[in-house]
Design a protein around this motif. Structure first.
Motif, short mmCIF file in Angstrom:
data_model
loop_
_atom_site.label_atom_id
_atom_site.label_comp_id
_atom_site.label_asym_id
_atom_site.label_seq_id
_atom_site.Cartn_x
_atom_site.Cartn_y
_atom_site.Cartn_z
N GLN A 97 12.92 -8.69 9.43
CA GLN A 97 13.70 -8.99 8.22
C GLN A 97 14.61 -7.81 7.90
OE1 GLN A 97 11.63 -10.87 5.01
NE2 GLN A 97 10.57 -12.24 6.35
N PHE A 100 13.44 -2.14 8.72
CA PHE A 100 13.02 -0.75 8.53
C PHE A 100 11.81 -0.39 9.40
CE2 PHE A 100 10.99 2.83 6.45
CZ PHE A 100 12.07 3.66 6.21
N CYS A 101 10.88 -1.32 9.48
CA CYS A 101 9.65 -1.06 10.24
C CYS A 101 9.83 -1.26 11.74
CB CYS A 101 8.55 -2.01 9.75
SG CYS A 101 8.96 -3.75 10.08
N CYS A 133 4.57 -3.38 7.60
CA CYS A 133 5.82 -4.03 7.24
C CYS A 133 5.72 -4.47 5.79
CB CYS A 133 6.06 -5.24 8.15
SG CYS A 133 7.52 -6.18 7.68
S1 FES Z 1 11.07 -6.09 8.15
FE1 FES Z 1 11.32 -4.91 6.31
S2 FES Z 1 9.70 -3.48 6.37
FE2 FES Z 1 9.33 -4.77 8.03
#
Ligand code: FES
Ligand code: FES
Length: 153
Positions: A97, A100-101, A133
């Motif tokens: 999504q 970031f993770c 995540c």
């Molecule tokens: S896709 Fe947003 S923190 Fe994992």
């Protein structure tokens, strides 16, 4: 202090405070911004790199820990065939999504595929247990890695 190590297949040398966080060395001194800082406490996995082949959280290591070692960041892993395969599988299953993770998941998944690679949900969950995540459930991430296990073999 001068230290040298291998970073994404290149020998590098740097004069650096040996106590500077390895995460900051990677991001600030080498401009490799794929490695992220989340918690800064070794808990979320966003800063995962491979150090001598094993996944570690770079936010709780210092520059001195890199001396004489071999490091891969997500940028280096993304260039490897298994890294590319994983990226394709994450993409196909819409597992990411905000993203970031994702670098941390990619590094941990790469290690799993290199060291085991069995299409086994329990093993995959365990291999990725250090990565958090905040956006989504983990099901699609697990599906991505399972798909990569099938395609790799
Ligand atoms: S896709 Fe947003 S923190 Fe994992
Ligand atoms: S930022 Fe290193 S584990 Fe969270």
């Amino acid at each position: 202090m001068k230290i040298s190590f291998t970073l994404n297949d290149k020998k590098v040398n740097i004069d650096v405070d040996p106590m500077k966080r390895l995460l900051d060395v990677i991001r600030e001194d080498f401009g490799l911004l794929g490695t992220k800082e989340g918690c800064g406490e070794g808990e979320c996995g966003a800063c995962t790199i491979l150090l001598n082949g094993k996944p570690v959280t770079s936010c709780i290591l210092n520059a001195i820990h890199a001396d004489g070692k071999e490091i891969y960041t997500v940028e280096g892993i993304a260039e490897k065939p298994i890294g590319k395969l994983l990226i394709d599988c994450f993409d196909e299953t819409n597992a990411v999504q905000c993203g970031f993770c994702f670098p941390g998941f990619l590094v941990s998944s790469y290690y799993y595929l290199k060291t085991d690679g069995e299409k086994n949900l329990d093993k995959i969950k365990k291999a990725l247990s250090g990565n958090i995540c905040r956006c989504t459930g983990y099901q699609k991430v697990f599906e991505s890695v399972m798909l990569a296990c099938v395609r790799k073999s």
